[in-house]
Structure formats: C-alpha cells, structure tokens
Write a protein that holds these residues in place. Structure first.
Motif, PDB file in Angstrom:
ATOM      1  N   TYR A   1     -10.852  -1.204  -9.503  1.00 18.84           N
ATOM      2  CA  TYR A   1     -10.195  -0.923 -10.768  1.00 18.84           C
ATOM      3  C   TYR A   1      -9.327  -2.118 -11.137  1.00 18.84           C
ATOM      4  O   TYR A   1      -8.956  -2.925 -10.275  1.00 18.84           O
ATOM      5  CB  TYR A   1      -9.348   0.349 -10.694  1.00 18.84           C
ATOM      6  CG  TYR A   1      -8.165   0.256  -9.776  1.00 18.84           C
ATOM      7  CD1 TYR A   1      -8.306   0.437  -8.399  1.00 18.84           C
ATOM      8  CD2 TYR A   1      -6.894  -0.011 -10.260  1.00 18.84           C
ATOM      9  CE1 TYR A   1      -7.225   0.347  -7.551  1.00 18.84           C
ATOM     10  CE2 TYR A   1      -5.800  -0.095  -9.423  1.00 18.84           C
ATOM     11  CZ  TYR A   1      -5.974   0.091  -8.061  1.00 18.84           C
ATOM     12  OH  TYR A   1      -4.898  -0.002  -7.227  1.00 18.84           O
TER      13      TYR A   1
ATOM     14  N   VAL B   1      -5.857  -3.641 -13.163  1.00 23.57           N
ATOM     15  CA  VAL B   1      -4.504  -3.361 -13.656  1.00 23.57           C
ATOM     16  C   VAL B   1      -4.126  -4.458 -14.647  1.00 23.57           C
ATOM     17  O   VAL B   1      -4.040  -5.631 -14.278  1.00 23.57           O
ATOM     18  CB  VAL B   1      -3.484  -3.314 -12.510  1.00 23.57           C
ATOM     19  CG1 VAL B   1      -2.077  -3.061 -13.061  1.00 23.57           C
ATOM     20  CG2 VAL B   1      -3.868  -2.228 -11.517  1.00 23.57           C
TER      21      VAL B   1
ATOM     22  N   GLN C   1       0.382  -2.495 -17.417  1.00 20.70           N
ATOM     23  CA  GLN C   1       0.129  -1.292 -16.623  1.00 20.70           C
ATOM     24  C   GLN C   1       0.720  -1.441 -15.217  1.00 20.70           C
ATOM     25  O   GLN C   1       0.988  -2.553 -14.748  1.00 20.70           O
ATOM     26  CB  GLN C   1      -1.387  -1.027 -16.513  1.00 20.70           C
ATOM     27  CG  GLN C   1      -2.051  -0.692 -17.830  1.00 20.70           C
ATOM     28  CD  GLN C   1      -3.548  -0.509 -17.678  1.00 20.70           C
ATOM     29  OE1 GLN C   1      -4.162  -1.069 -16.756  1.00 20.70           O
ATOM     30  NE2 GLN C   1      -4.138   0.260 -18.575  1.00 20.70           N
ATOM     31  N   GLN C   2       0.909  -0.303 -14.568  1.00 17.67           N
ATOM     32  CA  GLN C   2       1.257  -0.232 -13.152  1.00 17.67           C
ATOM     33  C   GLN C   2       0.338   0.796 -12.503  1.00 17.67           C
ATOM     34  O   GLN C   2      -0.078   1.754 -13.150  1.00 17.67           O
ATOM     35  CB  GLN C   2       2.720   0.169 -12.951  1.00 17.67           C
ATOM     36  CG  GLN C   2       3.730  -0.880 -13.362  1.00 17.67           C
ATOM     37  CD  GLN C   2       5.148  -0.445 -13.048  1.00 17.67           C
ATOM     38  OE1 GLN C   2       5.381   0.579 -12.399  1.00 17.67           O
ATOM     39  NE2 GLN C   2       6.115  -1.224 -13.507  1.00 17.67           N
ATOM     40  N   SER C   3       0.046   0.578 -11.226  1.00 16.40           N
ATOM     41  CA  SER C   3      -0.861   1.502 -10.539  1.00 16.40           C
ATOM     42  C   SER C   3      -0.302   1.838  -9.166  1.00 16.40           C
ATOM     43  O   SER C   3       0.453   1.069  -8.572  1.00 16.40           O
ATOM     44  CB  SER C   3      -2.245   0.869 -10.379  1.00 16.40           C
ATOM     45  OG  SER C   3      -2.193  -0.209  -9.473  1.00 16.40           O
TER      46      SER C   3
ATOM     47  N   GLU D   1      -1.705   3.722  -5.373  1.00 17.53           N
ATOM     48  CA  GLU D   1      -2.870   4.135  -4.605  1.00 17.53           C
ATOM     49  C   GLU D   1      -2.467   5.252  -3.646  1.00 17.53           C
ATOM     50  O   GLU D   1      -1.414   5.181  -3.010  1.00 17.53           O
ATOM     51  CB  GLU D   1      -3.432   2.936  -3.839  1.00 17.53           C
ATOM     52  CG  GLU D   1      -3.947   1.839  -4.770  1.00 17.53           C
ATOM     53  CD  GLU D   1      -4.497   0.656  -4.000  1.00 17.53           C
ATOM     54  OE1 GLU D   1      -4.455   0.702  -2.753  1.00 17.53           O
ATOM     55  OE2 GLU D   1      -4.966  -0.308  -4.642  1.00 17.53           O
TER      56      GLU D   1
ATOM     57  N   GLY E   1      -0.424  -0.971  -6.684  1.00 19.25           N
ATOM     58  CA  GLY E   1      -1.425  -1.953  -7.066  1.00 19.25           C
ATOM     59  C   GLY E   1      -0.802  -3.178  -7.723  1.00 19.25           C
ATOM     60  O   GLY E   1       0.301  -3.126  -8.239  1.00 19.25           O
TER      61      GLY E   1
ATOM     62  N   ALA F   1      -6.775   5.741  -6.900  1.00 21.16           N
ATOM     63  CA  ALA F   1      -5.772   4.978  -7.654  1.00 21.16           C
ATOM     64  C   ALA F   1      -5.494   5.661  -8.982  1.00 21.16           C
ATOM     65  O   ALA F   1      -6.393   6.256  -9.590  1.00 21.16           O
ATOM     66  CB  ALA F   1      -6.251   3.550  -7.892  1.00 21.16           C
ATOM     67  N   GLU F   2      -4.241   5.563  -9.386  1.00 21.50           N
ATOM     68  CA  GLU F   2      -3.832   6.062 -10.700  1.00 21.50           C
ATOM     69  C   GLU F   2      -3.120   4.929 -11.428  1.00 21.50           C
ATOM     70  O   GLU F   2      -2.226   4.288 -10.872  1.00 21.50           O
ATOM     71  CB  GLU F   2      -2.896   7.260 -10.570  1.00 21.50           C
ATOM     72  CG  GLU F   2      -3.579   8.487  -9.979  1.00 21.50           C
ATOM     73  CD  GLU F   2      -2.698   9.713 -10.052  1.00 21.50           C
ATOM     74  OE1 GLU F   2      -1.764   9.705 -10.887  1.00 21.50           O
ATOM     75  OE2 GLU F   2      -2.933  10.652  -9.286  1.00 21.50           O
ATOM     76  N   VAL F   3      -3.518   4.700 -12.670  1.00 17.63           N
ATOM     77  CA  VAL F   3      -2.987   3.607 -13.480  1.00 17.63           C
ATOM     78  C   VAL F   3      -2.137   4.202 -14.607  1.00 17.63           C
ATOM     79  O   VAL F   3      -2.563   5.145 -15.280  1.00 17.63           O
ATOM     80  CB  VAL F   3      -4.119   2.742 -14.059  1.00 17.63           C
ATOM     81  CG1 VAL F   3      -3.551   1.601 -14.887  1.00 17.63           C
ATOM     82  CG2 VAL F   3      -4.982   2.193 -12.921  1.00 17.63           C
TER      83      VAL F   3
ATOM     84  N   ALA G   1       6.144   3.363 -11.750  1.00 16.06           N
ATOM     85  CA  ALA G   1       5.046   4.334 -11.687  1.00 16.06           C
ATOM     86  C   ALA G   1       5.150   5.244 -10.476  1.00 16.06           C
ATOM     87  O   ALA G   1       4.822   6.435 -10.555  1.00 16.06           O
ATOM     88  CB  ALA G   1       3.713   3.593 -11.685  1.00 16.06           C
TER      89      ALA G   1
ATOM     90  N   LYS H   1       5.577   9.256 -10.772  1.00 15.12           N
ATOM     91  CA  LYS H   1       4.518  10.141 -10.284  1.00 15.12           C
ATOM     92  C   LYS H   1       5.053  11.211  -9.339  1.00 15.12           C
ATOM     93  O   LYS H   1       4.634  12.364  -9.392  1.00 15.12           O
ATOM     94  CB  LYS H   1       3.451   9.290  -9.581  1.00 15.12           C
ATOM     95  CG  LYS H   1       2.377  10.087  -8.873  1.00 15.12           C
ATOM     96  CD  LYS H   1       1.523  10.864  -9.855  1.00 15.12           C
ATOM     97  CE  LYS H   1       0.405  11.615  -9.116  1.00 15.12           C
ATOM     98  NZ  LYS H   1      -0.415  12.401 -10.052  1.00 15.12           N
TER      99      LYS H   1
END
Length: 406
Positions: free
Chosen positions: A110, A112, A116-118, A120, A130, A144-146, A191, A195
C-alpha cells in the motif's frame, strides 16, 4: 466399407489403423462429407478455420480445468479428455498460484501519500506506523489502515444543528440565557491515537466542544458575548477543547471554532405589567429594546464624560496659568526686595563712611527724580532782595519734546 471404397478422407486404410475406436466409428458411420480434393493421397488435408477455432477453444478449456472435448468433435480416442469428471492440470494449478500471488501482493502493498498517515496491525493489534511512500504489510497477518490527516472535519452544534429545543441554550454568569450555534473544525494529528484512544472520535469532539462552550459562557456576561467578545469566546473554547483532547491523547487537532449565531432565545413569553395586563412579547424584541436603551445610555454617558473632560481640562489649564503668574509675581517681588535691601545696605555703608557726602548725594538724586520730568523755571534770587533780575533760560525740555515729536 468406407476404408475400402476410398472415401473423401483418402488413404482410408491408414486411417483405419490409427487412432482409437471412436474415430473409427465416426468415420465408419459415414461422417460429414469432406470437400473434394482434400482426400487425395498427394496433398495433406488443410484444416478449416472452424476446426482451428474449435481446437483453440478445446485447449483453453483444458487449461481452465475443463474436460477435453476432442472425443466430442473428432471422436478420437485416447488423451485425458476421454476420461470423465473434472481434472486439475499443472497449468490450472500454476495459473491459480499466480493469481493468488497477485492478489496477495495487491493486498499487502500500500502507498502512503504526504497528506496521509498509516498504522499497521499485527493480528488486530498495533504493530507500527507506516512511512511515506510504498509500504509492505503481509496480509492477512498484518493489515494497514490509512488516514487522511489534512481533511478538515466539521462538527456542528446548536439548536438548528441537532434539532433539540434546548440544545444551544446556555446560561451566562449574569443569569441570562443565550442561544449559540457554533462549529468546530478539526483534523487528525496522530493516526495511532486517533484509532485506539477514542471509540467514537466524532461523538467525543461534539461532547467536549459543547462542554467547553458551556464552561466559557458560564464565566461570561451576556452583553459582551453579543457585542464584542465573540472572538475571545472562540479563542477560549478552542484552547479548552484542544487541552481536553490532548489530555485524552485523542490524536485530534482543533483548527478553529466558529460562532455562527449568538442571540437571546427565539421564544415568546407572557409578561404582566404593574397594572395586571398580560401580553405576549418576544424575548428577542425585548432584548433588542434593552440593548437599544443601554446603547442610548452609553451614548449619553460618553457625551457627559466628554463635556466633563473638556471643562476639567480648561479649569486645569486656567489654574496652571494662575499658578504660574502668581509664582512669577512672587519671584519678581522677592527679587526686587532683595535688590532694594542690597542697595540700602550699600548706601548705609557709604553713609557710615562719609555721612555728609552721602547725604548730599542722596539729596541731589532725590531732587533729580522729583524735577526730572516736570517743567521748571529757575529764578535767580537777588542778593540784595530786590526780586529783579529774571534770567531768561533755554527751555531744553520743550525742545526735546518738540524734537522727539518731529
């Protein structure tokens, strides 16, 4: 028999020896007639386009795991297509493996972007953050979430936003009720905290924002909020919301607070005056009347203050002038007295040293002062007492005055 008669396939004897039993049966039953000239023994038979297409379809079907159809078209025996049931070939397994690898790669890599920020997750738990650019997270073990951290998110609060009757009504410190509609603009700062620290970030922002606004309004009076302190209220609420969110490690950054409306409650109430007459009035209209009266009061107070300041300044200026004049007069008189005293002391010293001379000098100086500005006629006295002998004199004073006038 067809082989013996030399049908359209030509070389019937050879064909009858090769191939399986099926092919023999198809041809033995007289099959479709072949075009003339292809059955000769001199030239090899040219396959038709339809036959080539069928062969291609058959090979593709075999690669996809289907059953071979050579026996259905040509009636030939032998080969894998002759057996019943689905069959897995090496090609099918390889194609499936390649497809699985491609799908796994697409799910694992994926990107980034800078905005953006990610994060894992390893088996659902936080693993790492990330970096910008291409990242690898071996799916499904690592997911992973972005998050887009530059998108501005807005929470609307107030009566019009939520639809409630009492939402947005807040009590001021001077026990007045004010109706406020405002919005909070925020984005994601971290992020990971965003989350995991808050279960419902939007609901948390709304609750904290409303609480902060009520706290600030409860410490303010109504009139400043309506007139000049909107910016101050927005700044205080912004700081309070940000402080509360930071204490909870929410990963949220509050960009600004916009107060859209600050008014008295838009309701009507029944008011009974001193005569017992009850009437329905709007709170907004009554409040505006009060505001108009207060503004008129403030205007008159400012005029009175200006008049008082002008008169006070004039009086202070006049007083300062009089004080300065009196100070000058005092200094002048004191200095004059000191000078006269010094002069008297000097004359006294001279008189004590030479009394006759000093007395005569004083007499002459006094006579000079007395007769200095008057017209005078000098008569010479007769030694014998006859009274004659007036001496004509030259009127110098008259000449001076006439000369000065000319």
């Amino acid at each position: 028999m067809a082989g013996n008669t030399g049908g359209p396939w030509g070389g019937g004897g050879n064909s009858g020896n090769g191939g399986g039993d099926g092919g023999d049966k198809q041809r033995g039953n007289g099959g479709p007639p072949k075009p003339p000239g292809r059955g000769g023994g001199d030239k090899p038979p040219i396959p038709e386009i339809d036959e080539l297409v069928k062969r291609g379809q058959e090979q593709l079907r075999v690669l996809m795991g289907g059953r071979g159809g050579g026996d259905r078209t040509n009636g030939g025996g032998g080969g894998t297509g002759g057996s019943g049931g689905p069959a897995l070939t090496r090609g099918t397994i390889g194609l499936a493996a390649v497809a699985a690898v491609v799908v796994w790669g697409v799910a694992s890599f994926y990107t980034v972007r800078p905005e953006q920020q990610s994060i894992e997750l390893f088996l659902g738990k936080f693993s790492s953050v990330g970096t910008e650019g291409l990242n690898f997270a071996p799916w499904p073990v690592v997911t992973a979430e972005v998050f887009d951290v530059t998108t501005n998110r807005t929470e609307e609060l107030g009566v019009r936003r939520s639809g409630g009757d009492n939402d947005g009504l807040m009590l001021t410190t001077d026990e007045n009720i004010v109706d406020i509609d405002f919005q909070v603009v925020w984005n994601i700062k971290d992020a990971k905290d965003f989350k995991f620290e808050l279960r419902d970030p939007e609901a948390a922002v709304r609750a904290i924002s409303e609480s902060a606004m009520r706290e600030v309004i409860a410490q303010s009076e109504l009139a400043p909020i309506l007139n000049r302190d909107r910016g101050l209220v927005e700044e205080q609420v912004n700081d309070l919301i940000q402080q509360t969110l930071d204490n909870r490690n929410s990963g949220i950054n509050v960009l600004r607070v916009n107060v859209n409306k600050v008014d008295p409650p838009s309701r009507t109430v029944n008011v009974t005056d001193a005569k017992g007459v009850t009437k329905t009035v709007s709170v907004v209209d009554a409040f505006r009347d009060v505001q108009a009266a207060e503004q008129e009061r403030d205007r008159l107070e400012r005029q009175a203050d200006a008049y008082a300041n002008r008169k006070t300044a004039e009086a202070r200026g006049e007083s300062a002038t009089l004080l300065e004049a009196a100070e000058g007069y005092r200094a002048r008189e004191v200095n004059g007295a000191i000078g006269e005293a010094s002069q008297f002391e000097a004359v006294l010293t001279e008189y004590q040293a030479a009394p006759d001379v000093t007395r005569k000098r004083l007499y002459l100086e006094t006579m000079e002062k007395v007769f200095g500005n008057v017209d005078k006629i000098i008569l010479e006295s007769q030694k014998d007492g006859g009274g004659q002998g007036v001496v004509p004199y030259l009127p110098l004073n008259e000449l001076r005055r006439s000369g000065g006038s000319n």
